[in-house]
Design an enzyme around this catalytic site. Structure first.
Site, PDB file in Angstrom:
ATOM      1  N   SER A 100      52.856  46.222  37.664  1.00  0.00           N
ATOM      2  CA  SER A 100      52.073  45.930  38.864  1.00  0.00           C
ATOM      3  C   SER A 100      52.890  46.227  40.105  1.00  0.00           C
ATOM      4  CB  SER A 100      51.629  44.466  38.892  1.00  0.00           C
ATOM      5  OG  SER A 100      50.909  44.233  40.093  1.00  0.00           O
ATOM      6  N   LYS A 111      48.586  40.763  32.391  1.00  0.00           N
ATOM      7  CA  LYS A 111      48.345  41.700  33.510  1.00  0.00           C
ATOM      8  C   LYS A 111      46.850  41.711  33.873  1.00  0.00           C
ATOM      9  CE  LYS A 111      49.036  45.031  36.533  1.00  0.00           C
ATOM     10  NZ  LYS A 111      47.819  45.681  36.859  1.00  0.00           N
ATOM     11  N   HIS A 116      46.287  38.767  35.901  1.00  0.00           N
ATOM     12  CA  HIS A 116      46.865  39.061  37.233  1.00  0.00           C
ATOM     13  C   HIS A 116      45.828  39.802  38.074  1.00  0.00           C
ATOM     14  CE1 HIS A 116      48.566  42.103  39.959  1.00  0.00           C
ATOM     15  NE2 HIS A 116      49.541  41.251  40.211  1.00  0.00           N
ATOM     16  N   ASN A 117      45.194  40.791  37.479  1.00  0.00           N
ATOM     17  CA  ASN A 117      44.205  41.576  38.222  1.00  0.00           C
ATOM     18  C   ASN A 117      42.958  40.761  38.548  1.00  0.00           C
ATOM     19  OD1 ASN A 117      46.066  43.613  37.837  1.00  0.00           O
ATOM     20  ND2 ASN A 117      44.533  45.172  37.445  1.00  0.00           N
ATOM     21  N   GLU A 152      43.888  38.877  41.400  1.00  0.00           N
ATOM     22  CA  GLU A 152      43.939  39.851  42.516  1.00  0.00           C
ATOM     23  C   GLU A 152      42.525  40.050  43.106  1.00  0.00           C
ATOM     24  OE1 GLU A 152      46.092  43.607  41.590  1.00  0.00           O
ATOM     25  OE2 GLU A 152      44.232  44.618  42.107  1.00  0.00           O
TER      26      GLU A 152
END
Ligand code: 6PG
Length: 509
Positions: free
Chosen positions: A138, A210, A213-214, A217
């Site tokens: 990232s 991940k 995480h997105n 985000e």
């Protein structure tokens, strides 16, 4: 020098923007790279940039024109990093490497945004040919060049070989303060600090983390955009005025990379017209799918993540531009003077607090989702370590992540961030302003779906009793789905014979 010592340390496949920058980052950290891309011009461009940035030394990047040549240029056992689009291309490259003679002790690292279940399958599929390892990256192109956050997972043995390389290229933070140690020039390296690259867990775990995480985000971006909308439409600010407000917020609790770049985007002027570029950007959001995967996974795992899901819906609604133009003509909105001048006066401060609380809830959802997935798949995720990785390099990096790290260091088993004393006290302190912001935006007819989804989440989590009792009654009425009673032992099921006049309540077990 022996023949092997002259060989390259790492093979690299895929020299798009991310790939090229990862290669240069690896080279800055002392690794010699053999690079391959189906588009030879990209290989040439990477070599040219290496020569330009590394004028004193010998070339650090060697071009290869086939997979066989790539393997022949590497020290054994081989280490090959892929920076190729997620999906079929990953498998095509793996098959080409098998054709070129890759060995069982060689490691292939997928750095793309692959779907985590694909990664689990790939580890099994290629098990006899080589070690398939994954490490989501990232930080976009600048992160790749000067220090990304890395989320490696798969074979623990492979990690022992990858770790020193990964920890050298990753973003670093000051261990005491959790603040990023900036690196922004070619050739510069940061030899100290905590690296934002730690082993996440077995195959698939890193890509799952991940993905979440997105998802966070998406939520973080959406709540910033909703605040922008209220400041523009509700308070009539221009882009520079909103940028000033955001810059001030960025200096406090809301400090984050996404807030920082929002200020830059808002201040940018279109060279042709001189107007704020944002006013010329079409309001249709794109998406590559990782936010959607997070929302789908939250539904599958049974973890409430309404702020993240709402952020995905907000992108979908935005994409129906023509429909919105039509419906806007037919539907009515509150009048422009829906709020008094006095009500507007406090709105900036209320919005700040609303953003802060909404953000806590979005992270609470993301971390609970990872926790439930970790239990389901026996990944044994370490949440303090994940929060630490996200403190620098990645897109959601924010000073806030230091407080999350501390919360999980206080209690590694924490079920939900809302149970942490620091976060619960913050939410108590700011919730009144959060409610005011949501109420005022709603009175003005400005959609704040993600900020209010967070508020409903918070309110639901505060309710010991929810109306699901009536819902269970409805289910039992039309489908004999049964219910439990608060005054009887847990697990004991009851059903009412709704179609009879007596409506007898029957115990079922
Ligand atoms: C990162 C980003 C990166 C990418 C997203 C964008 O962590 O570096 O998240 O992975 O920018 O995939 O996703 P959307 O196109 O779906 O917004």
């Amino acid at each position: 020098m022996s023949e092997d010592a002259a060989k390259c340390d790492i093979g690299f496949v895929g020299l798009g923007v991310m790939g090229k920058n990862l290669v240069l980052n690896l080279a800055d950290n002392g690794y010699k790279i053999a690079a391959f891309d189906l588009d030879f011009e990209k290989v040439d461009a990477a070599i040219a940039q290496d020569v330009q940035e590394n004028s004193q030394g010998s070339p650090r990047v060697i071009g290869c024109s086939s997979y066989t040549e790539l393997l022949s240029k590497l020290k054994a056992p081989h280490l090959i990093v892929l920076s190729v689009p997620a999906g079929e291309v990953v498998d095509q490259v793996c098959h080409n490497l098998i054709g070129a003679g890759i060995q069982p002790d060689d490691i292939v690292i997928d750095t793309g945004n692959s779907l985590w279940t694909d990664t689990v399958e790939r580890e099994k599929r290629y098990n006899e040919n080589f070690i398939f390892f994954s490490s989501a990256v990232s930080g976009g192109e600048v992160g790749a060049r000067f220090g990304p956050a890395l989320m490696p997972s798969g074979s623990a043995y492979a990690w022992t070989r990858v770790k020193p390389i990964w920890q050298s290229i990753a973003a670093k933070v000051d261990a005491e303060t959790g603040k990023p140690l900036e690196r922004s020039k070619p050739g510069e390296i940061i030899p100290h600090g905590e690296a934002c690259a730690e082993y996440i867990g077995p195959a698939g775990a890193g890509h799952y983390v991940k993905m979440v995480h997105n998802g966070i985000e998406y939520a973080d971006m959406q709540i910033i955009c909703e605040a922008y909308h209220v400041l523009r439409e509700g308070l009539g600010m221009d882009c520079d005025q909103v940028a000033d407000v955001f810059a001030k917020w960025n200096a406090g609790d809301l400090n984050s990379y996404l807030m920082e770049i929002s200020v830059e985007v808002l201040r940018h002027k279109d060279p042709e017209s001189g107007s704020a570029l944002v006013d010329l950007i079409l309001d249709k959001a794109g998406q590559k799918g990782t936010g959607l995967w997070t929302a789908v996974s939250s539904l599958e795992v049974g973890c409430p993540a309404p702020t993240i899901s709402q952020a995905v819906y907000a992108r979908s609604i935005s994409s129906f531009k023509n429909l919105r133009i039509e419906t806007a003509k037919h539907l009515t909105r509150p009048p422009a003077d829906a709020l008094s001048a006095e009500q507007k006066e406090s709105l900036v401060e209320e919005l700040h607090d609303a953003l802060y609380c909404a953000k806590i809830c979005a992270y609470a959802q993301g971390f609970q989702l990872m926790k439930l997935a970790s239990v389901e798949h026996n990944w044994k995720l370490n949440f303090a370590s994940i929060a630490k990785i996200w403190r620098a390099g990645c897109i959601i990096r924010a000073s806030f992540l230091q407080s999350i790290t501390k919360a999980f260091e206080r209690d590694s088993e924490l079920e939900n961030l809302l149970l942490d004393s620091y976060f619960s006290s913050q939410l108590s302190k700011y919730q009144s302003n959060w409610r005011q912001a949501v109420a005022k935006a709603t009175l003005m007819g400005i959609p704040v779906g993600a900020i209010s989804a967070s508020l409903s989440y918070y309110d639901s989590m505060c309710c010991e009793i929810l109306p699901a009792n009536l819902l269970q009654g409805q289910r039992d009425f039309f489908g004999a789905h049964t219910f439990e009673r608060v005054d009887k032992p847990a697990g004991k099921k009851f059903h009412v014979e709704w179609s009879t006049t007596e409506r007898v309540i029957k115990p079922l077990n």
